[in-house]
Design an enzyme around this catalytic site. Structure first.
Site, short mmCIF file in Angstrom:
data_model
loop_
_atom_site.label_atom_id
_atom_site.label_comp_id
_atom_site.label_asym_id
_atom_site.label_seq_id
_atom_site.Cartn_x
_atom_site.Cartn_y
_atom_site.Cartn_z
CB SER A 1 -0.85 -0.03 1.27
OG SER A 1 -1.44 1.24 1.49
CE1 TYR B 1 -4.65 -2.26 4.63
CE2 TYR B 1 -3.47 -0.22 4.19
CZ TYR B 1 -4.12 -1.35 3.73
OH TYR B 1 -4.22 -1.57 2.39
P1 NDP Z 1 -11.38 -6.17 0.11
O1 NDP Z 1 -11.73 -5.84 1.52
O2 NDP Z 1 -12.33 -5.82 -0.97
O3 NDP Z 1 -11.00 -7.72 -0.01
C1 NDP Z 1 -10.15 -8.29 0.96
C2 NDP Z 1 -10.08 -9.78 0.73
O4 NDP Z 1 -9.38 -10.34 1.84
C3 NDP Z 1 -11.46 -10.43 0.68
O5 NDP Z 1 -11.42 -11.51 -0.21
C4 NDP Z 1 -11.60 -10.92 2.12
O6 NDP Z 1 -12.47 -12.02 2.27
C5 NDP Z 1 -10.17 -11.35 2.41
N1 NDP Z 1 -9.99 -11.51 3.84
C6 NDP Z 1 -10.18 -10.58 4.81
N2 NDP Z 1 -9.99 -11.12 6.01
C7 NDP Z 1 -9.67 -12.42 5.81
C8 NDP Z 1 -9.39 -13.50 6.67
N3 NDP Z 1 -9.42 -13.37 8.02
N4 NDP Z 1 -9.11 -14.70 6.15
C9 NDP Z 1 -9.11 -14.87 4.81
N5 NDP Z 1 -9.38 -13.90 3.93
C10 NDP Z 1 -9.68 -12.68 4.43
O7 NDP Z 1 -9.97 -5.45 -0.13
P2 NDP Z 1 -9.25 -5.00 -1.49
O8 NDP Z 1 -9.60 -5.90 -2.59
O9 NDP Z 1 -9.42 -3.56 -1.62
O10 NDP Z 1 -7.72 -5.22 -1.06
C11 NDP Z 1 -6.91 -6.25 -1.56
C12 NDP Z 1 -5.48 -5.94 -1.16
O11 NDP Z 1 -5.07 -4.69 -1.73
C13 NDP Z 1 -5.28 -5.79 0.34
O12 NDP Z 1 -4.03 -6.35 0.68
C14 NDP Z 1 -5.26 -4.30 0.56
O13 NDP Z 1 -4.53 -3.95 1.71
C15 NDP Z 1 -4.57 -3.84 -0.71
N6 NDP Z 1 -4.83 -2.44 -1.07
C16 NDP Z 1 -6.05 -2.05 -1.53
C17 NDP Z 1 -6.26 -0.75 -1.95
C18 NDP Z 1 -7.58 -0.27 -2.48
O14 NDP Z 1 -7.69 0.91 -2.82
N7 NDP Z 1 -8.59 -1.12 -2.60
C19 NDP Z 1 -5.17 0.26 -1.90
C20 NDP Z 1 -3.93 -0.27 -1.38
C21 NDP Z 1 -3.78 -1.56 -0.99
P3 NDP Z 1 -14.08 -11.81 2.46
O15 NDP Z 1 -14.65 -11.71 1.07
O16 NDP Z 1 -14.48 -13.03 3.19
O17 NDP Z 1 -14.25 -10.54 3.25
#
Ligand code: NDP
Length: 251
Positions: free
Chosen positions: A156, A169
């Protein structure tokens, strides 16, 4: 900043590859799983909700891509035994692992360090960093069997520059960047590669939670940021390790 947003991946980029994606149920992880499958990979969908993963599984099957697999795992409660079980199942079913996208993360609370709840801080570190470390450790032998595997750590902008009220985070992403660099150095004499990737502002549930007042329409979709995800997973990134990538140029 290294970014490959204009990369056009050939359809057969990942033919025959076995790729595991964590947090494959929604957001960027879902888009990456679909995109890797569309380019020929057998994708292992790892996440905490089987029903949500099944929707992705069905979508991959419907597009005629290689049959994926579902590995349920809640990273919040996962232990070293669980990571070992993932590795054993993978070994039995596929014998190796060619690609690993560490994508799953949680946001935690957006408060100052002074106000941070230690329990929530620990939960964020567990999902975003400790589980990433445990899974990587357990899967290293299978990545080594592949010979030219790619490991992508999702970072990030706050994992590269600290910012107020991003506490746990941000810390978890700095730790992830450090782990990536250490692994790259430890494996510099092999074909294994370890890189980090910052998606940048992307239209997902996490972004909405972090910026509730923002108009999502101004953001790129997960599908639009896939070129760098593909470049890093594909053979063109062979020999590139220990580097920090961005999936989109800053606005
Ligand atoms: P989302 O919240 O949309 O998706 C997160 C994913 O992680 C989901 O599939 C969720 O599962 C899964 N997850 C969360 N907790 C757990 C757990 N305990 N066990 C297993 N799986 C889990 O996030 P994004 O798609 O936005 O983010 C994806 C990555 O990109 C992350 O690493 C985030 O930090 C990074 N990021 C995102 C940005 C953005 O603007 N979107 C910017 C910078 C970094 P479930 O569907 O069950 O909730």
């Amino acid at each position: 900043m290294i970014c490959h947003i204009d990369y056009e991946a050939p359809d057969d980029l990942l033919d025959g590859k076995i790729v595991l994606v964590t947090g494959a149920s929604s957001g960027i992880g879902r888009a990456a799983a679909m995109s890797y499958a569309r380019h020929g990979a057998t994708v292992i969908l790892l996440g905490r909700s089987v029903s949500r993963l099944e929707v992705v599984y069905d979508a991959i099957e419907a597009m005629g891509a290689p049959q994926p697999a579902i590995f349920p795992l809640n990273l919040e409660s996962a232990t070293s035994q669980d990571y070992a079980t993932v590795a054993t199942k993978l070994e039995k079913e596929f014998g190796r692992l060619d690609g690993l996208l560490h994508n799953a993360s949680i946001l935690g609370e957006r408060v100052t360090v002074a106000d941070a709840d230690p329990a929530i801080w620990a939960q964020v570190m567990q999902v975003n960093f400790t589980a990433t470390l445990g899974l990587t450790q357990a899967l290293l032998p299978l990545l080594q069997v592949s010979g030219d595997a790619s490991v992508i750590f999702t970072s990030s902008s706050v994992g590269r520059q600290g910012r107020a009220r991003w506490g746990a985070y941000s810390t978890s992403k700095f730790a992830t960047e450090g782990l990536m660099q250490i692994l790259a150095d430890e494996h510099r004499d092999s074909n294994l590669r370890f890189n980090s990737l910052n998606p940048g502002a992307t239209r997902t549930a996490m972004r909405k939670a972090a910026y509730p007042d923002e108009d999502p329409q101004v953001l790129r979709t997960p599908e639009e940021i896939m070129p760098t995800y593909l470049w890093l997973m594909g053979p063109e990134s062979l020999g590139t390790s220990g580097r920090a990538f961005d999936a989109q140029p800053p606005k």
